[in-house]
Design a protein around this motif. Structure first.
Motif, PDB file in Angstrom:
ATOM      1  N   LEU A  72      45.875  36.325  29.644  1.00  0.00           N
ATOM      2  CA  LEU A  72      46.506  37.291  30.533  1.00  0.00           C
ATOM      3  C   LEU A  72      47.850  36.762  31.024  1.00  0.00           C
ATOM      4  CD1 LEU A  72      43.482  38.350  32.789  1.00  0.00           C
ATOM      5  CD2 LEU A  72      44.397  39.536  30.799  1.00  0.00           C
ATOM      6  N   THR A  73      48.688  37.691  31.463  1.00  0.00           N
ATOM      7  CA  THR A  73      49.937  37.286  32.099  1.00  0.00           C
ATOM      8  C   THR A  73      49.596  36.670  33.460  1.00  0.00           C
ATOM      9  OG1 THR A  73      50.234  39.389  33.253  1.00  0.00           O
ATOM     10  CG2 THR A  73      51.155  39.223  31.009  1.00  0.00           C
ATOM     11  N   GLY A  74      50.544  36.007  34.042  1.00  0.00           N
ATOM     12  CA  GLY A  74      50.321  35.404  35.355  1.00  0.00           C
ATOM     13  C   GLY A  74      49.932  36.435  36.400  1.00  0.00           C
ATOM     14  N   ARG A  75      50.585  37.590  36.360  1.00  0.00           N
ATOM     15  CA  ARG A  75      50.289  38.656  37.318  1.00  0.00           C
ATOM     16  C   ARG A  75      48.880  39.208  37.112  1.00  0.00           C
ATOM     17  NH1 ARG A  75      54.507  43.056  39.175  1.00  0.00           N
ATOM     18  NH2 ARG A  75      53.201  44.127  40.677  1.00  0.00           N
ATOM     19  N   GLN A  76      48.491  39.433  35.846  1.00  0.00           N
ATOM     20  CA  GLN A  76      47.144  39.938  35.564  1.00  0.00           C
ATOM     21  C   GLN A  76      46.098  38.917  36.004  1.00  0.00           C
ATOM     22  OE1 GLN A  76      47.830  40.534  31.331  1.00  0.00           O
ATOM     23  NE2 GLN A  76      47.326  42.713  31.570  1.00  0.00           N
ATOM     24  N   LEU A 128      38.810  45.432  35.403  1.00  0.00           N
ATOM     25  CA  LEU A 128      38.444  44.042  35.146  1.00  0.00           C
ATOM     26  C   LEU A 128      37.580  43.946  33.893  1.00  0.00           C
ATOM     27  CD1 LEU A 128      37.702  41.176  37.395  1.00  0.00           C
ATOM     28  CD2 LEU A 128      35.930  41.784  35.760  1.00  0.00           C
ATOM     29  N   ALA A 129      36.625  44.865  33.761  1.00  0.00           N
ATOM     30  CA  ALA A 129      35.753  44.831  32.583  1.00  0.00           C
ATOM     31  C   ALA A 129      36.561  44.989  31.300  1.00  0.00           C
ATOM     32  CB  ALA A 129      34.690  45.935  32.685  1.00  0.00           C
ATOM     33  N   GLU A 130      37.633  45.778  31.364  1.00  0.00           N
ATOM     34  CA  GLU A 130      38.451  46.025  30.179  1.00  0.00           C
ATOM     35  C   GLU A 130      39.254  44.790  29.746  1.00  0.00           C
ATOM     36  OE1 GLU A 130      40.741  49.423  31.330  1.00  0.00           O
ATOM     37  OE2 GLU A 130      39.033  50.784  31.082  1.00  0.00           O
ATOM     38  N   ILE A 131      39.569  43.908  30.695  1.00  0.00           N
ATOM     39  CA  ILE A 131      40.377  42.731  30.356  1.00  0.00           C
ATOM     40  C   ILE A 131      39.626  41.417  30.526  1.00  0.00           C
ATOM     41  CG2 ILE A 131      42.569  43.886  30.847  1.00  0.00           C
ATOM     42  CD1 ILE A 131      42.635  42.389  33.547  1.00  0.00           C
ATOM     43  N   ARG A 142      32.007  38.866  39.762  1.00  0.00           N
ATOM     44  CA  ARG A 142      31.841  37.413  39.581  1.00  0.00           C
ATOM     45  C   ARG A 142      30.628  37.149  38.703  1.00  0.00           C
ATOM     46  NH1 ARG A 142      33.156  37.318  45.087  1.00  0.00           N
ATOM     47  NH2 ARG A 142      30.990  36.981  45.701  1.00  0.00           N
ATOM     48  N   THR A 143      29.551  37.870  38.968  1.00  0.00           N
ATOM     49  CA  THR A 143      28.351  37.734  38.142  1.00  0.00           C
ATOM     50  C   THR A 143      28.642  38.159  36.710  1.00  0.00           C
ATOM     51  OG1 THR A 143      26.926  38.113  40.050  1.00  0.00           O
ATOM     52  CG2 THR A 143      25.960  38.494  37.879  1.00  0.00           C
ATOM     53  N   PHE A 144      29.341  39.275  36.551  1.00  0.00           N
ATOM     54  CA  PHE A 144      29.701  39.780  35.234  1.00  0.00           C
ATOM     55  C   PHE A 144      30.513  38.750  34.444  1.00  0.00           C
ATOM     56  CE2 PHE A 144      33.192  41.971  32.911  1.00  0.00           C
ATOM     57  CZ  PHE A 144      32.454  42.368  31.810  1.00  0.00           C
ATOM     58  N   ILE A 145      31.540  38.190  35.067  1.00  0.00           N
ATOM     59  CA  ILE A 145      32.376  37.190  34.391  1.00  0.00           C
ATOM     60  C   ILE A 145      31.550  35.952  34.053  1.00  0.00           C
ATOM     61  CG2 ILE A 145      34.296  35.565  34.726  1.00  0.00           C
ATOM     62  CD1 ILE A 145      35.282  38.329  34.011  1.00  0.00           C
ATOM     63  N   GLY A 146      30.690  35.533  34.951  1.00  0.00           N
ATOM     64  CA  GLY A 146      29.828  34.385  34.677  1.00  0.00           C
ATOM     65  C   GLY A 146      28.909  34.636  33.494  1.00  0.00           C
ATOM     66  N   GLU A 159      33.969  38.241  16.446  1.00  0.00           N
ATOM     67  CA  GLU A 159      34.875  39.110  17.190  1.00  0.00           C
ATOM     68  C   GLU A 159      34.314  40.528  17.349  1.00  0.00           C
ATOM     69  OE1 GLU A 159      37.551  37.946  18.720  1.00  0.00           O
ATOM     70  OE2 GLU A 159      37.193  35.962  17.880  1.00  0.00           O
ATOM     71  N   GLU A 160      33.704  41.068  16.319  1.00  0.00           N
ATOM     72  CA  GLU A 160      33.152  42.418  16.393  1.00  0.00           C
ATOM     73  C   GLU A 160      31.993  42.474  17.383  1.00  0.00           C
ATOM     74  OE1 GLU A 160      32.618  46.493  15.589  1.00  0.00           O
ATOM     75  OE2 GLU A 160      34.298  45.132  15.299  1.00  0.00           O
ATOM     76  N   LEU A 161      31.130  41.459  17.360  1.00  0.00           N
ATOM     77  CA  LEU A 161      30.006  41.415  18.288  1.00  0.00           C
ATOM     78  C   LEU A 161      30.506  41.296  19.721  1.00  0.00           C
ATOM     79  CD1 LEU A 161      26.996  41.303  18.892  1.00  0.00           C
ATOM     80  CD2 LEU A 161      27.075  38.845  18.437  1.00  0.00           C
ATOM     81  N   ILE A 162      31.475  40.453  19.942  1.00  0.00           N
ATOM     82  CA  ILE A 162      32.031  40.281  21.284  1.00  0.00           C
ATOM     83  C   ILE A 162      32.656  41.590  21.767  1.00  0.00           C
ATOM     84  CG2 ILE A 162      33.804  39.096  22.636  1.00  0.00           C
ATOM     85  CD1 ILE A 162      33.192  36.600  20.919  1.00  0.00           C
ATOM     86  N   ARG A 163      33.365  42.288  20.888  1.00  0.00           N
ATOM     87  CA  ARG A 163      33.974  43.569  21.256  1.00  0.00           C
ATOM     88  C   ARG A 163      32.892  44.578  21.650  1.00  0.00           C
ATOM     89  NH1 ARG A 163      34.510  48.256  19.327  1.00  0.00           N
ATOM     90  NH2 ARG A 163      33.702  47.786  17.267  1.00  0.00           N
ATOM     91  N   LYS A 164      31.800  44.612  20.877  1.00  0.00           N
ATOM     92  CA  LYS A 164      30.708  45.539  21.190  1.00  0.00           C
ATOM     93  C   LYS A 164      30.053  45.184  22.527  1.00  0.00           C
ATOM     94  CE  LYS A 164      29.533  46.911  16.499  1.00  0.00           C
ATOM     95  NZ  LYS A 164      28.517  46.897  15.443  1.00  0.00           N
ATOM     96  N   ILE A 165      29.876  43.897  22.779  1.00  0.00           N
ATOM     97  CA  ILE A 165      29.302  43.463  24.055  1.00  0.00           C
ATOM     98  C   ILE A 165      30.213  43.882  25.201  1.00  0.00           C
ATOM     99  CG2 ILE A 165      28.753  41.443  25.480  1.00  0.00           C
ATOM    100  CD1 ILE A 165      27.789  40.084  22.856  1.00  0.00           C
ATOM    101  N   ASP A 166      31.513  43.657  25.034  1.00  0.00           N
ATOM    102  CA  ASP A 166      32.474  44.058  26.069  1.00  0.00           C
ATOM    103  C   ASP A 166      32.390  45.551  26.342  1.00  0.00           C
ATOM    104  OD1 ASP A 166      33.420  41.490  26.358  1.00  0.00           O
ATOM    105  OD2 ASP A 166      35.209  41.812  25.125  1.00  0.00           O
ATOM    106  N   GLU A 167      32.306  46.357  25.282  1.00  0.00           N
ATOM    107  CA  GLU A 167      32.233  47.806  25.444  1.00  0.00           C
ATOM    108  C   GLU A 167      30.958  48.216  26.185  1.00  0.00           C
ATOM    109  OE1 GLU A 167      32.561  49.436  21.527  1.00  0.00           O
ATOM    110  OE2 GLU A 167      34.724  49.053  21.414  1.00  0.00           O
ATOM    111  N   ARG A 168      29.841  47.599  25.821  1.00  0.00           N
ATOM    112  CA  ARG A 168      28.569  47.945  26.467  1.00  0.00           C
ATOM    113  C   ARG A 168      28.585  47.575  27.949  1.00  0.00           C
ATOM    114  NH1 ARG A 168      23.867  48.541  23.208  1.00  0.00           N
ATOM    115  NH2 ARG A 168      22.971  49.121  25.192  1.00  0.00           N
TER     116      ARG A 168
END
Length: 86
Positions: free
Chosen positions: A19-23, A7-10, A38-42, A61-70
């Motif tokens: 995302l696709t409908g299935r994802q 989930l964190a990866e997507i 749920r807390t993470f997504i929020g 975009e670069e900052l968001i990518r770094k945040i996602d990775e962290r």
């Protein structure tokens, strides 16, 4: 079954409705069962909205990518420490 790390990866794609409908269904099912994600997504949504408000309307975009990775690293570390992640 989607796990927390998956989930964190997507998560950004989920928030951006890319995302696709299935994802998308898999993420929603996981969120129904996992309060941590749920807390993470929020928090990710709030962070993204904050970036948009304080920028030209688009998040860096670069900052968001770094945040996602962290966040993904933190979730992985918590799981390896015996934290409760599903």
């Amino acid at each position: 079954m989607l796990m927390c790390k998956g989930l964190a990866e997507i998560a950004s794609d989920y928030i951006d409705d890319e995302l696709t409908g299935r994802q998308n269904l898999s993420v929603k099912m996981h969120l129904m069962m996992c309060r941590h994600c749920r807390t993470f997504i929020g928090n990710l949504r709030a962070s993204t909205d904050l970036l948009k408000v304080h920028s030209s309307g688009r998040g860096n975009e670069e900052l968001i990518r770094k945040i996602d990775e962290r966040v993904a690293e933190a979730l992985s570390a918590r799981k390896s420490e015996g934290g409760v992640l599903e």
